[in-house]
Design a protein around this motif. Structure first.
Motif, short mmCIF file in Angstrom:
data_model
loop_
_atom_site.label_atom_id
_atom_site.label_comp_id
_atom_site.label_asym_id
_atom_site.label_seq_id
_atom_site.Cartn_x
_atom_site.Cartn_y
_atom_site.Cartn_z
N PHE A 1 0.70 16.06 -4.40
CA PHE A 1 -0.23 15.05 -3.91
C PHE A 1 -1.63 15.62 -3.78
O PHE A 1 -2.61 15.01 -4.23
CB PHE A 1 0.26 14.53 -2.55
N VAL B 1 0.72 8.62 -5.23
CA VAL B 1 1.92 8.35 -4.44
C VAL B 1 2.94 7.63 -5.31
O VAL B 1 4.14 7.94 -5.28
CB VAL B 1 1.58 7.52 -3.19
N LEU C 1 7.60 10.59 3.22
CA LEU C 1 6.77 9.39 3.08
C LEU C 1 5.88 9.19 4.30
O LEU C 1 4.71 8.79 4.17
CB LEU C 1 7.66 8.16 2.86
N LEU D 1 3.02 11.56 3.87
CA LEU D 1 2.05 11.04 2.90
C LEU D 1 1.19 9.95 3.51
O LEU D 1 -0.04 9.93 3.30
CB LEU D 1 2.79 10.50 1.67
N THR E 1 4.51 2.54 1.23
CA THR E 1 3.64 3.71 1.10
C THR E 1 2.78 3.60 -0.15
O THR E 1 1.59 3.95 -0.13
CB THR E 1 4.49 5.00 1.06
N ALA F 1 -1.32 3.30 -0.19
CA ALA F 1 -2.15 4.23 -0.95
C ALA F 1 -3.22 3.51 -1.76
O ALA F 1 -4.20 4.13 -2.19
CB ALA F 1 -1.28 5.07 -1.88
#
Length: 287
Positions: free
Chosen positions: A103, A109, A149, A152, A185, A189
């Motif tokens: 990442f 993502v 997750l 992130l 998620t 993003a």
């Protein structure tokens, strides 16, 4: 840990001069705020977004609170097999490190979910057929992926106050939590505000959340639905419920059963056959 960095700290993290960082802040290339004293401060997640977008090597990940992103042998190459092994053996810290490294290096993502996490989970989901230990291995892997997750999400820039809202979950008889969390998620993003309702979400509950949150988009995870007819029935039932929302949101459905070449969803719903496709669809919506 502080939530902002000085230009000097970010400059040290990526190996450039402080004067360059200050100039980029003043030009608007790097998002920053000003203190009451007029000093430039860069929100930590915006600093990370800048590093990812510009492709700078992160020489001092600790300055951004990213101890797990210390350079490793896997950072520049494929990680799917290594990640699968770490997940199967319950090495949570290693699994998270692998994903966060990629990442930070610039992988989206959507790509990380679609090409690394989802294939590993599909493979682990088959283990129960050969050994009951496969059940706990899969459940442990779900917990590890959930932690990744969440991590992130914590690294994404805050959505703008005027950012649109997306709401979603798995359909009413679907017990799987991870696909919906993955979708949430990926959508987050893209700069949206999201509300993930998780598993077992009746259409009426989804509609109520859409109305309360004034959502522009609703997603429907179809992990436990078989065949085109089952998919169409779930989508049509959800569309009927959402029609009561006044101005219905766009409905996006996804899951293994949606991977039917040439099959179109009941109008006006849309299928997302991959997480990158979901990201691209969300990116193309008017906001």
């Amino acid at each position: 840990m502080q939530n902002t960095l000085s230009p000097k700290e970010l400059a040290r993290a990526i190996g450039v001069s402080e004067s360059s960082l200050k100039r980029w802040v003043d030009e608007g290339t790097v998002n920053a705020i000003r203190t009451f004293g007029g000093h430039r401060r860069i929100p930590r997640n915006d600093a990370l977004a800048f590093v990812r977008q510009q492709g700078y090597p992160l020489l001092r990940p600790d300055l951004l609170g990213l101890a797990e992103a210390e350079a490793g042998a896997e950072a520049g190459g494929a990680i799917d097999g290594v990640f699968h092994a770490a997940l199967q053996e319950g090495r949570a810290a290693e699994a998270q490190r692998l994903v966060i490294q990629r990442f930070v290096a610039g992988d989206s993502v959507a790509r990380l979910v679609d090409e690394v996490m989802a294939p590993a989970m599909r493979a682990l989901g088959e283990l129960w057929q050969y050994d009951q230990a496969g059940i706990y291995i899969e459940h442990r892997a779900v917990d590890i992926c959930t932690q990744i997750l969440d991590r992130l999400r914590a690294l994404l820039p805050d959505p703008a106050p005027e950012a649109p809202v997306a709401v979603g979950g798995a359909h009413a008889t679907d017990p799987y939590t991870l696909p919906s969390l993955m979708a949430a998620t990926v959508i987050a993003a893209e700069g949206w505000r999201t509300l993930n309702l998780g598993a077992f979400v009746p259409p009426g509950v989804l509609t109520r959340a859409v109305v309360d949150q004034q959502a522009r988009l609703a997603w429907l995870a179809l992990g436990a639905v078989e065949g085109r007819r089952g998919v169409d029935n779930e989508v049509e039932t959800t569309l009927t419920a959402l029609a009561q929302a006044g101005e219905p949101p766009i409905l996006v459905a996804g899951g293994p059963a949606c991977h039917c070449s040439g099959h179109r969803p009941p109008e006006p719903a849309r299928f997302a056959e991959s997480m990158p496709e979901l990201a691209g669809l969300v990116r193309g919506l008017p906001v």
